[in-house]
Design a protein around this motif. Structure first.
Motif, PDB file in Angstrom:
ATOM      1  N   PHE A   1       0.805  -1.648   0.049  1.00 57.35           N
ATOM      2  CA  PHE A   1       0.401  -0.113  -0.242  1.00 57.35           C
ATOM      3  C   PHE A   1       0.903   1.348  -0.427  1.00 57.35           C
ATOM      4  O   PHE A   1       1.365   1.406   1.009  1.00 57.35           O
ATOM      5  N   LEU A   2       0.037   2.249  -0.385  1.00 58.48           N
ATOM      6  CA  LEU A   2       1.678   3.250  -1.181  1.00 58.48           C
ATOM      7  C   LEU A   2       1.401   4.344   0.043  1.00 58.48           C
ATOM      8  O   LEU A   2       0.428   4.065   0.793  1.00 58.48           O
TER       9      LEU A   2
ATOM     10  N   PRO B   1       0.556   7.457   2.096  1.00 58.35           N
ATOM     11  CA  PRO B   1      -1.346   7.970   2.176  1.00 58.35           C
ATOM     12  C   PRO B   1      -0.660   9.609   1.251  1.00 58.35           C
ATOM     13  O   PRO B   1      -1.756  10.115   0.107  1.00 58.35           O
ATOM     14  N   GLU B   2       0.492  10.460   1.743  1.00 61.81           N
ATOM     15  CA  GLU B   2       0.780  10.916   1.167  1.00 61.81           C
ATOM     16  C   GLU B   2       1.174  10.732  -0.913  1.00 61.81           C
ATOM     17  O   GLU B   2       0.513  11.623  -2.118  1.00 61.81           O
ATOM     18  N   GLU B   3       1.628   9.620  -1.191  1.00 61.36           N
ATOM     19  CA  GLU B   3       1.654   9.335  -2.524  1.00 61.36           C
ATOM     20  C   GLU B   3       0.155   9.353  -3.146  1.00 61.36           C
ATOM     21  O   GLU B   3      -0.061   9.883  -4.189  1.00 61.36           O
ATOM     22  N   ILE B   4      -0.979   9.268  -2.370  1.00 59.63           N
ATOM     23  CA  ILE B   4      -2.461   8.672  -3.367  1.00 59.63           C
ATOM     24  C   ILE B   4      -2.630  10.004  -2.969  1.00 59.63           C
ATOM     25  O   ILE B   4      -3.249  10.694  -3.945  1.00 59.63           O
ATOM     26  N   LEU B   5      -2.620  11.201  -2.722  1.00 61.25           N
ATOM     27  CA  LEU B   5      -2.624  12.834  -2.109  1.00 61.25           C
ATOM     28  C   LEU B   5      -2.292  13.275  -3.546  1.00 61.25           C
ATOM     29  O   LEU B   5      -2.755  14.142  -4.094  1.00 61.25           O
ATOM     30  N   GLN B   6      -1.142  13.275  -3.824  1.00 61.45           N
ATOM     31  CA  GLN B   6      -0.128  13.306  -4.936  1.00 61.45           C
ATOM     32  C   GLN B   6      -0.861  13.527  -6.277  1.00 61.45           C
ATOM     33  O   GLN B   6      -1.077  13.759  -6.835  1.00 61.45           O
ATOM     34  N   ALA B   7      -1.260  11.614  -6.101  1.00 57.01           N
ATOM     35  CA  ALA B   7      -2.162  11.044  -7.725  1.00 57.01           C
ATOM     36  C   ALA B   7      -3.676  12.194  -6.938  1.00 57.01           C
ATOM     37  O   ALA B   7      -3.731  12.069  -8.699  1.00 57.01           O
ATOM     38  N   ALA B   8      -4.155  12.103  -6.599  1.00 55.08           N
ATOM     39  CA  ALA B   8      -5.290  12.334  -6.742  1.00 55.08           C
ATOM     40  C   ALA B   8      -5.533  14.755  -6.606  1.00 55.08           C
ATOM     41  O   ALA B   8      -6.036  15.293  -7.990  1.00 55.08           O
ATOM     42  N   ARG B   9      -4.082  15.003  -5.878  1.00 48.12           N
ATOM     43  CA  ARG B   9      -3.677  16.503  -7.050  1.00 48.12           C
ATOM     44  C   ARG B   9      -3.453  16.524  -8.688  1.00 48.12           C
ATOM     45  O   ARG B   9      -4.444  17.081  -9.202  1.00 48.12           O
ATOM     46  N   ARG B  10      -2.674  15.161  -8.804  1.00 47.71           N
ATOM     47  CA  ARG B  10      -2.809  15.337 -10.545  1.00 47.71           C
ATOM     48  C   ARG B  10      -4.238  15.330 -11.299  1.00 47.71           C
ATOM     49  O   ARG B  10      -4.791  15.610 -12.646  1.00 47.71           O
TER      50      ARG B  10
ATOM     51  N   VAL C   1      -9.224  -5.490   1.586  1.00 42.28           N
ATOM     52  CA  VAL C   1      -8.383  -4.729   2.611  1.00 42.28           C
ATOM     53  C   VAL C   1      -9.241  -5.180   4.394  1.00 42.28           C
ATOM     54  O   VAL C   1     -10.120  -4.714   3.742  1.00 42.28           O
ATOM     55  N   SER C   2      -8.798  -5.504   5.197  1.00 44.32           N
ATOM     56  CA  SER C   2      -9.230  -6.405   6.344  1.00 44.32           C
ATOM     57  C   SER C   2      -8.778  -5.699   7.318  1.00 44.32           C
ATOM     58  O   SER C   2      -7.932  -5.052   8.099  1.00 44.32           O
ATOM     59  N   LYS C   3      -9.826  -4.592   8.132  1.00 43.58           N
ATOM     60  CA  LYS C   3      -9.676  -4.413   9.259  1.00 43.58           C
ATOM     61  C   LYS C   3      -9.028  -4.954   9.997  1.00 43.58           C
ATOM     62  O   LYS C   3      -7.605  -4.732  10.684  1.00 43.58           O
ATOM     63  N   GLU C   4      -9.484  -6.515   9.857  1.00 46.96           N
ATOM     64  CA  GLU C   4      -9.135  -7.311  11.595  1.00 46.96           C
ATOM     65  C   GLU C   4      -8.204  -7.334  11.585  1.00 46.96           C
ATOM     66  O   GLU C   4      -6.831  -8.237  12.033  1.00 46.96           O
ATOM     67  N   GLN C   5      -7.743  -8.210  10.003  1.00 49.64           N
ATOM     68  CA  GLN C   5      -6.462  -8.887   9.282  1.00 49.64           C
ATOM     69  C   GLN C   5      -5.299  -7.877   9.219  1.00 49.64           C
ATOM     70  O   GLN C   5      -4.299  -8.748   9.928  1.00 49.64           O
ATOM     71  N   ARG C   6      -5.333  -6.946   8.846  1.00 53.93           N
ATOM     72  CA  ARG C   6      -4.692  -6.120   8.306  1.00 53.93           C
ATOM     73  C   ARG C   6      -4.576  -5.000   8.926  1.00 53.93           C
ATOM     74  O   ARG C   6      -5.583  -3.610   7.975  1.00 53.93           O
ATOM     75  N   PRO C   7      -4.634  -4.228  10.308  1.00 53.74           N
ATOM     76  CA  PRO C   7      -5.264  -2.892  10.939  1.00 53.74           C
ATOM     77  C   PRO C   7      -4.274  -2.112  10.094  1.00 53.74           C
ATOM     78  O   PRO C   7      -4.865  -0.910  10.525  1.00 53.74           O
ATOM     79  N   ASP C   8      -2.864  -1.858  10.049  1.00 51.34           N
ATOM     80  CA  ASP C   8      -2.336  -1.134  10.044  1.00 51.34           C
ATOM     81  C   ASP C   8      -2.596  -0.709   8.735  1.00 51.34           C
ATOM     82  O   ASP C   8      -2.041   0.623   8.341  1.00 51.34           O
ATOM     83  N   GLU C   9      -2.570  -1.595   8.138  1.00 52.31           N
ATOM     84  CA  GLU C   9      -2.860  -1.243   6.319  1.00 52.31           C
ATOM     85  C   GLU C   9      -4.382  -0.432   6.871  1.00 52.31           C
ATOM     86  O   GLU C   9      -4.885   0.570   5.512  1.00 52.31           O
ATOM     87  N   TRP C  10      -5.707  -1.067   6.653  1.00 52.16           N
ATOM     88  CA  TRP C  10      -6.975  -0.387   7.163  1.00 52.16           C
ATOM     89  C   TRP C  10      -6.646   1.059   7.439  1.00 52.16           C
ATOM     90  O   TRP C  10      -6.753   2.085   7.505  1.00 52.16           O
ATOM     91  N   ASP C  11      -5.784   1.341   8.638  1.00 49.25           N
ATOM     92  CA  ASP C  11      -5.204   2.794   9.348  1.00 49.25           C
ATOM     93  C   ASP C  11      -4.560   3.518   7.857  1.00 49.25           C
ATOM     94  O   ASP C  11      -5.353   4.645   8.012  1.00 49.25           O
ATOM     95  N   GLU C  12      -3.923   3.008   7.128  1.00 45.41           N
ATOM     96  CA  GLU C  12      -3.647   3.712   6.333  1.00 45.41           C
ATOM     97  C   GLU C  12      -4.617   4.065   5.347  1.00 45.41           C
ATOM     98  O   GLU C  12      -4.569   4.793   4.560  1.00 45.41           O
ATOM     99  N   VAL C  13      -5.520   3.456   4.625  1.00 44.76           N
ATOM    100  CA  VAL C  13      -5.773   3.788   3.813  1.00 44.76           C
ATOM    101  C   VAL C  13      -7.044   4.359   4.397  1.00 44.76           C
ATOM    102  O   VAL C  13      -7.372   5.451   4.124  1.00 44.76           O
ATOM    103  N   LEU C  14      -7.387   4.751   5.342  1.00 43.48           N
ATOM    104  CA  LEU C  14      -8.236   5.836   6.084  1.00 43.48           C
ATOM    105  C   LEU C  14      -7.622   6.989   6.061  1.00 43.48           C
ATOM    106  O   LEU C  14      -8.345   7.973   5.670  1.00 43.48           O
TER     107      LEU C  14
END
Length: 374
Positions: free
Chosen positions: A90-91, A93-102, A120-133
């Motif tokens: 998972f990228l 989030p700042e990279e995702i923001l830059q893509a959104a700005r483009r 994307v699993s909140k229970e199985q990969r909570p760290d990734e879920w937090d990055e998604v949010l």
């Protein structure tokens, strides 16, 4: 006003749609057998009566690439196939923001955060879920684009959280008809996809769900997919056209020639408009390789009023400026409801050849494939 083509089947369908009736499977099967020269202007007329002569543009970022456990036969990101794409977690989030700005700069009204995996699993990969949010919040708070997501299957809890965070549309394509689906995917069922869409809808998100044409399906399958989407209730219906990727089953089966003609593409889009008069019928991946440069405007003359602009998940798209020129050739204008932008600047960048040097919204994964759908 009575719309008439002289084709009784088409004219009757248009009259019924304009009278508020929803067409059914029998209607769809009758319509898809009609000449495209009758269908396309009729569908365009229906679009003009329900819409506003604008094309709504969305863009996406491939937020996590490859290593998906599913075996969808068209997909370059499946771990089951050797397609040669770059994989990554998972990228930031700042990279995702830059893509959104483009995407915002290039005229997108909505921006989709896409993860190619079962979910994307909140229970199985909570760290990734937090990055998604965190990525959702950054795009929501620091751009004018509406935030969409495509994160695979969802639990009711996850869907509720995404809706609360402001996800506008949840994307989960059904890909094809219920009957043809097992020819394309073994690792999950058509009903699994429908269930996720129902969970997302129940949580309050609008639905973006559509198909891939040219995978060997019949015209009946194309109609049956549209009827399934009627039953689900979608506000955005993306129409992909297969761009066969080397190393995938469909890439090996079809080479670089999907079994679908320009006429069939336009015919299907027109039927989808008549079956879904109030949805955005959205041109998405594979159009650049299945329609010639001087045909890119034709779907907008057959009822389409949405587009996925910029790059796709693992392949390149044409420039947003070229997309705007295609819509204008069809007598339409880009939508600016969420994001007002300078369309002349977008076209000027395309004319200057900037597309070769500057990433568009996806721009985050590579493939040996030509521009296309996955």
């Amino acid at each position: 006003m009575v719309y008439e083509t002289g084709n009784r089947t088409v004219d009757d369908a248009v009259a019924r749609v304009l009278g508020g009736e929803q067409l059914d499977r029998t209607d769809g099967l009758a319509l898809i057998a009609q000449p495209v020269e009758d269908l396309a202007p009729a569908a365009d007329y229906v679009r003009s009566q329900f819409g506003d002569d604008t094309v709504d543009a969305c863009s996406i970022v491939n937020a996590k690439a490859g290593d998906c456990a599913e075996d969808c036969g068209f997909c370059a990101q499946s771990v089951h196939f050797d397609s040669g794409i770059e994989t990554y977690g998972f990228l930031d989030p700042e990279e995702i923001l830059q893509a959104a700005r483009r995407a915002e700069r290039d005229g997108a009204q909505r921006f989709g955060i896409v993860v190619a995996e079962k979910g994307v699993s909140k229970e199985q990969r909570p760290d990734e879920w937090d990055e998604v949010l965190r990525a959702i919040r950054l795009v929501r708070d620091e751009t004018d684009v509406e935030v969409d997501a495509s994160l695979g299957i969802l639990t009711e809890e996850e869907a509720a959280i995404l809706a609360e965070e402001g996800i506008n549309h949840y994307n989960h394509n059904i890909e094809t008809s219920p009957d043809f689906f097992p020819e394309i995917v073994d690792t999950h069922a058509f009903e699994d996809r429908v269930e996720t869409l129902e969970v997302a809808k129940s949580a309050g998100m609008d639905l973006c769900a559509g198909v891939i044409l040219g995978m060997g399906e019949s015209p009946t399958d194309r109609v049956d997919a549209a009827i399934a989407l009627q039953d689900i209730g979608v506000s955005s219906l993306p129409v992909n056209i297969l761009n066969p990727v080397a190393g995938t089953p469909l890439g090996e089966k079809f080479g670089d020639s999907p079994p679908i003609t320009t006429e069939e593409i336009i015919q299907t889009i027109a039927v989808y408009r008549l079956l879904h008069p109030e949805s955005r019928v959205r041109l998405t991946g594979g159009r650049e390789v299945n329609l010639d440069a001087d045909e890119q405007h034709l779907p907008f003359e057959a009822g389409a009023d949405g587009i996925l602009t910029g790059d796709y998940l693992t392949t390149s798209g044409q420039s947003p400026g070229d997309d705007i020129e295609a819509m204008e050739r069809a007598g339409m204008e880009p939508n600016m409801d969420a994001n007002e932008f300078d369309k002349d600047a977008v076209k000027s960048r395309a004319d200057a050849g900037e597309r070769a040097d500057v990433e568009t919204a996806a721009g985050t994964a590579t493939s040996n494939a030509e521009p296309g759908d996955d």
